[in-house]
Design a protein around this motif. Structure first.
Motif, PDB file in Angstrom:
ATOM      1  N   UNK A 118     -68.227 -37.392  49.966  1.00 32.03           N
ATOM      2  CA  UNK A 118     -66.777 -37.464  50.032  1.00 32.03           C
ATOM      3  C   UNK A 118     -66.247 -38.562  49.125  1.00 32.03           C
ATOM      4  N   UNK A 119     -66.893 -39.707  49.177  1.00 34.48           N
ATOM      5  CA  UNK A 119     -66.435 -40.842  48.375  1.00 34.48           C
ATOM      6  C   UNK A 119     -66.643 -40.563  46.894  1.00 34.48           C
ATOM      7  N   UNK A 120     -67.760 -39.938  46.553  1.00 31.33           N
ATOM      8  CA  UNK A 120     -68.028 -39.651  45.137  1.00 31.33           C
ATOM      9  C   UNK A 120     -67.019 -38.641  44.602  1.00 31.33           C
ATOM     10  N   UNK A 121     -66.713 -37.637  45.424  1.00 29.12           N
ATOM     11  CA  UNK A 121     -65.758 -36.621  44.977  1.00 29.12           C
ATOM     12  C   UNK A 121     -64.383 -37.222  44.696  1.00 29.12           C
ATOM     13  N   UNK A 122     -64.091 -38.336  45.360  1.00 25.99           N
ATOM     14  CA  UNK A 122     -62.772 -38.951  45.171  1.00 25.99           C
ATOM     15  C   UNK A 122     -62.701 -39.820  43.912  1.00 25.99           C
ATOM     16  N   UNK A 123     -63.843 -39.985  43.223  1.00 22.86           N
ATOM     17  CA  UNK A 123     -63.834 -40.816  42.004  1.00 22.86           C
ATOM     18  C   UNK A 123     -63.233 -40.046  40.834  1.00 22.86           C
ATOM     19  N   UNK A 124     -62.721 -40.778  39.831  1.00 24.48           N
ATOM     20  CA  UNK A 124     -62.267 -40.105  38.614  1.00 24.48           C
ATOM     21  C   UNK A 124     -63.465 -39.380  37.966  1.00 24.48           C
ATOM     22  N   UNK A 125     -63.224 -38.255  37.267  1.00 25.54           N
ATOM     23  CA  UNK A 125     -64.310 -37.390  36.797  1.00 25.54           C
ATOM     24  C   UNK A 125     -65.448 -38.121  36.060  1.00 25.54           C
ATOM     25  N   UNK A 126     -65.111 -39.002  35.126  1.00 24.54           N
ATOM     26  CA  UNK A 126     -66.164 -39.667  34.340  1.00 24.54           C
ATOM     27  C   UNK A 126     -67.030 -40.554  35.231  1.00 24.54           C
ATOM     28  N   UNK A 131     -71.977 -41.738  38.384  1.00 24.32           N
ATOM     29  CA  UNK A 131     -72.538 -42.119  39.680  1.00 24.32           C
ATOM     30  C   UNK A 131     -73.499 -41.081  40.221  1.00 24.32           C
ATOM     31  N   UNK A 132     -73.188 -39.821  39.980  1.00 28.36           N
ATOM     32  CA  UNK A 132     -74.098 -38.771  40.470  1.00 28.36           C
ATOM     33  C   UNK A 132     -75.470 -38.955  39.843  1.00 28.36           C
ATOM     34  N   UNK A 133     -75.456 -39.183  38.530  1.00 23.07           N
ATOM     35  CA  UNK A 133     -76.724 -39.352  37.827  1.00 23.07           C
ATOM     36  C   UNK A 133     -77.423 -40.634  38.284  1.00 23.07           C
ATOM     37  N   UNK A 134     -76.619 -41.666  38.495  1.00 26.45           N
ATOM     38  CA  UNK A 134     -77.187 -42.946  38.920  1.00 26.45           C
ATOM     39  C   UNK A 134     -77.865 -42.811  40.289  1.00 26.45           C
ATOM     40  N   UNK A 135     -77.202 -42.099  41.200  1.00 27.48           N
ATOM     41  CA  UNK A 135     -77.794 -41.901  42.526  1.00 27.48           C
ATOM     42  C   UNK A 135     -79.051 -41.040  42.466  1.00 27.48           C
ATOM     43  N   UNK A 136     -79.107 -40.192  41.419  1.00 28.68           N
ATOM     44  CA  UNK A 136     -80.318 -39.375  41.279  1.00 28.68           C
ATOM     45  C   UNK A 136     -81.472 -40.200  40.732  1.00 28.68           C
ATOM     46  N   UNK A 137     -81.191 -41.434  40.386  1.00 34.09           N
ATOM     47  CA  UNK A 137     -82.267 -42.337  39.972  1.00 34.09           C
ATOM     48  C   UNK A 137     -82.358 -42.571  38.472  1.00 34.09           C
ATOM     49  N   UNK A 138     -81.394 -42.049  37.717  1.00 33.82           N
ATOM     50  CA  UNK A 138     -81.441 -42.273  36.273  1.00 33.82           C
ATOM     51  C   UNK A 138     -81.030 -43.708  35.937  1.00 33.82           C
ATOM     52  N   UNK A 139     -81.640 -44.279  34.891  1.00 39.75           N
ATOM     53  CA  UNK A 139     -81.256 -45.626  34.456  1.00 39.75           C
ATOM     54  C   UNK A 139     -79.965 -45.530  33.642  1.00 39.75           C
ATOM     55  N   UNK A 140     -79.352 -46.684  33.413  1.00 40.19           N
ATOM     56  CA  UNK A 140     -78.109 -46.698  32.631  1.00 40.19           C
ATOM     57  C   UNK A 140     -78.326 -46.084  31.247  1.00 40.19           C
ATOM     58  N   UNK A 158     -69.729 -47.674  36.121  1.00 40.09           N
ATOM     59  CA  UNK A 158     -70.429 -47.947  37.382  1.00 40.09           C
ATOM     60  C   UNK A 158     -69.742 -49.068  38.159  1.00 40.09           C
ATOM     61  N   UNK A 159     -69.338 -50.091  37.415  1.00 43.90           N
ATOM     62  CA  UNK A 159     -68.687 -51.206  38.100  1.00 43.90           C
ATOM     63  C   UNK A 159     -67.369 -50.764  38.735  1.00 43.90           C
ATOM     64  N   UNK A 160     -66.605 -49.951  37.992  1.00 44.53           N
ATOM     65  CA  UNK A 160     -65.356 -49.406  38.551  1.00 44.53           C
ATOM     66  C   UNK A 160     -65.641 -48.573  39.796  1.00 44.53           C
ATOM     67  N   UNK A 161     -66.678 -47.742  39.662  1.00 38.52           N
ATOM     68  CA  UNK A 161     -66.996 -46.823  40.761  1.00 38.52           C
ATOM     69  C   UNK A 161     -67.399 -47.593  42.010  1.00 38.52           C
ATOM     70  N   UNK A 162     -68.256 -48.594  41.857  1.00 37.51           N
ATOM     71  CA  UNK A 162     -68.700 -49.350  43.024  1.00 37.51           C
ATOM     72  C   UNK A 162     -67.530 -50.024  43.724  1.00 37.51           C
ATOM     73  N   UNK A 163     -66.610 -50.542  42.894  1.00 35.77           N
ATOM     74  CA  UNK A 163     -65.422 -51.174  43.485  1.00 35.77           C
ATOM     75  C   UNK A 163     -64.670 -50.178  44.361  1.00 35.77           C
ATOM     76  N   UNK A 164     -64.458 -48.980  43.791  1.00 34.82           N
ATOM     77  CA  UNK A 164     -63.681 -47.982  44.514  1.00 34.82           C
ATOM     78  C   UNK A 164     -64.434 -47.459  45.735  1.00 34.82           C
ATOM     79  N   UNK A 165     -65.732 -47.263  45.569  1.00 34.33           N
ATOM     80  CA  UNK A 165     -66.528 -46.748  46.685  1.00 34.33           C
ATOM     81  C   UNK A 165     -66.501 -47.704  47.865  1.00 34.33           C
ATOM     82  N   UNK A 166     -66.590 -48.979  47.550  1.00 36.17           N
ATOM     83  CA  UNK A 166     -66.574 -49.948  48.650  1.00 36.17           C
ATOM     84  C   UNK A 166     -65.231 -49.945  49.369  1.00 36.17           C
ATOM     85  N   UNK A 167     -64.191 -49.800  48.552  1.00 41.04           N
ATOM     86  CA  UNK A 167     -62.862 -49.744  49.138  1.00 41.04           C
ATOM     87  C   UNK A 167     -62.722 -48.514  50.040  1.00 41.04           C
TER      88      UNK A 167
END
Lengths: 175, 391
Positions: A118-126, A131-140, A158-167
Motif C-alpha cells: 500500500x505504501x509503495x503504491x502511494x509513491x510517485x512512479x519513479x 523501491x520495488x527493485x531495491x526491495x527485491x534485493x538489487x543494489x543501487x 530512495x532517500x525521498x521514498x524512505x522519507x515518505x514511507x516512514x511518514x
C-alpha cells in the motif's frame, strides 16, 4: 461481540468479504495447500459468521476473528481428511501447523506485505520503480543500470521514498 | 491485547524496518518469533518469487462466485433473514463502512465513486467543533478563548485549549466567581485553583470561584450542559468537600471522577460515577452512587433512577470520540447537533427510535459521520446550510 439485534448489515458484511476474501484464502492455503480447499473453507467460515450474526466494531476486530476462524477450520479440515487419506498434502506436518508461531508468521507476512504494498503504491512512479527493485534485493548500481538512470539519482529517489514511507507508516499507526 | 493486536503491532514493526532499510535489527526486540522465523517472514514479504506466487494464487480465486455462493447458502439456510436488497444500497453502505472502520487502508478504495448519489448536500456550512469558550470575569466582562490565542491574568493562564487557575491565588471572603461558557460546536478544559480538572462539552456553562477558601467546602455550579470532573481529593485540602450545584440537584464528593449531563433541552440529568463515591442530593431525595453507576434524575417528577452503565459510553466525548451502544437516533443526533452546531429534522417519526451502535470520531466532518449512520441506520439524508434532514 455477539449481539442479537445488532448484526452487521449485509452491505457491511459484503465489504468485509471483499476486503478479506483473498488474504484469507492465501492464509488458508498455508495450511491446506490447495486453492479449491482454501476457497471452500473461507466461504464456509463467512457463511457461519453471517448466520451467527456477528458484529465487528472495525476491520481489525473482523480480521482478528476471521484469521482464527479460518485457521481452526483449516486444521479441522486437515484432521478429517488426513485419516481418510484424501488428496490433501499440507505444507508442513500437523504439529507445526498447529503452533501459535506458525499462525503469527503467516498472518504477519500477509499483513505486513499489505502495509508495504500500500505504501509503495502511494509513491510517485519513479520512486516506486526504484523501491520495488531495491526491495527485491538489487543494489543501487544494478537499479541504475536497469532503469538507465544515474547512481546518484537512484540514491536521491530512495532517500525521498524512505522519507515518505516512514511518514505513511506513522499515519497507518493512528488508532 | 487481543491476538490480532499483537499481529498488527508486529506487522507494522516489520513494515517499519523494511521502510527504514534495516534488516532484522528492529525485530530483534520482538520475542514472538525466533530469528529464523523473522528471516522467513522478511524474505516472504520481499522475495520477488514469493510475491509472484501470492499474485498467481490470488488471480486463481473467484471472489465474485464466492460471494454468490455465500448469498445462496445464506438464503437457503435462513429463508426469512437476509433479504436481498437492490445493489445500489450495497454500494452506498459499502462506501460508508470505510468510514465506520476508520481505517486508512480503505482510503484507496474508490470510496468517492461508490458514494450513494441520493444524498443531497446543498451549501454544507456545518463545521466540526473546536476548542473554544467564553470566559466571563467577575466584573461581567467577556474574553473569547480559542485555539491559537493566549490569555493571562494574575490568577489564570489560557493557551486557547484550556485554562489553568493558579493554585497560589488567595481566596478572600467575598468570593470572586468566573464563568466559563462553551458554545455549541465547542469544548474546553479547565483546571481550578484546587487542582480539580473539568472537561466541558459543547453548550455548557460552569461557574466557579477564582480561588477556594481554605478548609471550606469547595463549590462550583454546572449552570447547564455536560462536564466531566476529576476532583482533587479532600485529603489534599484539609478535608474540604467538593460540591457541584445545579438548579435541580447537588453532587457532593470527596475526591473522585464523574460526569454530569444536564442539558436544557433534555428532561433528565445524568450523573455517572467513574471512580470514588458521590452523593446525589435533590430537594426530595439523597442517593449515593458507586463506581459504574449512573443516576438519572427526571426533572419533571423529581424521581431518581440508578442503574449500572458502560461508563465509557458516557465519558468518551472528553477523549475526542463519541461511542454509542444502541443509542436512539434522536438522542444521538442531539449530541451531534451540539458538537457540529447544527439543526436536525426527522422526516419520519419512526427514524427517531432507530438504535445505533458505533464509534464516531469528533475530528470527523459531518459528512463522514453521516455516511456511517446512513450505512447502518437510515435510508438517506440531506444537508442544507446548517440543517440536516434525516429521510
Amino acid at each position: 461481540m455477539i449481539e442479537e439485534n445488532d448484526r452487521l448489515s449485509l452491505g457491511v458484511f459484503e465489504k468485509i468479504f471483499n476486503r478479506l476474501y483473498s488474504p484469507l484464502c492465501l492464509f488458508a492455503n498455508k495450511y491446506v495447500n490447495d486453492v479449491n480447499y482454501s476457497e471452500d473453507i473461507v466461504q464456509e467460515v463467512f457463511v457461519k459468521a453471517w448466520e451467527k450474526g456477528l458484529y465487528f466494531e472495525d476491520l481489525d476486530k473482523a480480521k482478528g476473528f476471521f484469521y482464527v476462524a479460518v485457521k481452526n477450520a483449516s486444521l479441522n479440515f486437515l484432521k478429517s481428511h488426513y485419516s481418510k487419506s484424501v488428496k490433501a498434502h499440507p505444507p508442513e506436518n500437523l504439529e507445526i501447523l498447529q503452533t501459535e508461531n506458525y499462525f503469527i508468521k503467516e498472518t504477519v507476512i500477509l499483513e505486513a506485505s499489505a502495509l508495504v504494498e500500500k505504501a509503495i503504491e502511494a509513491l510517485p512512479p519513479k520512486c516506486r520503480e526504484v523501491m520495488k527493485l531495491s526491495f527485491e534485493g538489487l543494489t543501487n548500481q544494478e537499479i541504475a543500470n536497469k532503469l538507465g538512470i544515474s547512481f546518484e539519482t537512484v540514491k536521491s529517489y530512495k532517500s525521498d521514498a524512505y522519507k515518505k514511507l516512514r511518514k505513511d507508516l506513522a499515519h497507518l499507526r493512528i488508532k | 491485547m487481543s491476538s490480532f493486536d499483537k499481529i498488527k503491532l508486529l506487522s507494522s514493526k516489520v513494515a517499519d524496518s523494511i521502510f527504514k532499510g534495516e534488516k532484522i535489527e528492529e525485530l530483534e526486540k520482538s520475542k514472538d518469533l525466533t530469528d529464523d522465523e523473522k528471516n522467513y517472514v522478511l524474505s516472504n514479504i520481499l522475495d520477488k518469487n514469493k510475491k509472484q506466487e501470492r499474485f498467481e494464487f490470488t488471480s486463481k480465486l473467484n471472489k465474485q462466485r464466492a460471494w454468490e455462493n455465500f448469498m445462496e447458502s445464506t438464503k437457503q439456510k435462513t429463508k426469512t433473514k437476509p433479504k436481498v436488497k437492490p445493489m445500489y444500497r450495497y454500494y452506498a453502505a459499502a462506501a460508508s463502512i470505510a468510514v465506520l472502520l476508520g481505517i486508512t487502508f480503505f482510503l484507496n478504495d474508490n470510496i468517492g465513486s461508490l458514494q450513494s448519489n441520493e444524498t443531497i448536500i446543498v451549501d454544507n456550512n456545518i463545521e466540526t467543533g473546536t476548542d473554544k469558550a467564553t470566559l466571563i470575569l467577575e466584573d461581567g466582562s467577556k474574553v473569547a478563548l480559542e485555539k491559537g490565542t493566549t490569555y493571562q491574568t494574575s490568577n489564570a493562564n489560557s493557551n486557547g485549549e484550556e485554562i489553568v487557575y493558579s493554585t497560589k491565588a488567595k481566596a478572600i471572603k467575598d468570593m470572586m466567581y468566573n464563568t466559563l461558557a462553551i458554545p455549541r460546536g465547542g469544548q474546553f478544559h479547565i483546571q481550578l485553583s484546587d487542582g480539580t480538572k473539568v472537561w466541558l462539552n459543547s453548550e455548557s456553562q460552569l461557574k466557579y470561584p477564582v480561588a477556594f477558601v481554605k478548609g471550606e467546602t469547595r463549590q462550583v455550579e454546572l449552570v447547564y450542559g455536560e462536564a466531566y470532573f476529576d476532583v482533587s481529593p479532600s485529603t489534599e485540602h484539609n478535608g474540604a468537600k467538593f460540591k457541584v450545584f445545579h438548579k435541580e440537584q447537588e453532587i457532593e464528593v470527596l475526591g473522585t471522577e464523574f460526569n454530569i449531563k444536564a442539558y436544557k433541552d433534555e428532561a433528565h440529568i445524568y450523573t455517572t460515577l467513574i471512580e470514588g463515591s458521590v452523593a446525589v442530593n435533590t430537594q426530595y431525595s439523597n442517593k449515593t452512587l458507586v463506581p459504574g453507576e449512573q443516576s438519572v434524575l427526571n426533572t419533571q417528577n423529581n424521581t431518581i433512577a440508578i442503574s449500572e452503565v458502560d461508563t465509557y459510553n458516557e465519558i468518551s466525548w472528553k477523549d475526542g470520540i463519541f461511542r454509542f451502544q444502541g443509542k436512539r437516533l434522536e438522542d444521538l443526533m442531539k449530541v451531534l447537533a451540539r458538537w457540529y452546531d447544527m439543526e436536525v429534522i426527522f422526516e419520519k417519526e419512526a427514524h427517531k427510535n432507530i438504535k445505533f451502535k458505533g464509534v464516531l470520531k469528533k475530528s470527523q466532518s459531518i459528512e463522514e459521520v453521516m455516511s456511517i449512520i446512513e450505512s447502518t441506520s437510515i435510508n438517506n439524508y440531506a444537508i442544507n446550510n446548517k440543517t440536516i434532514t434525516i429521510k
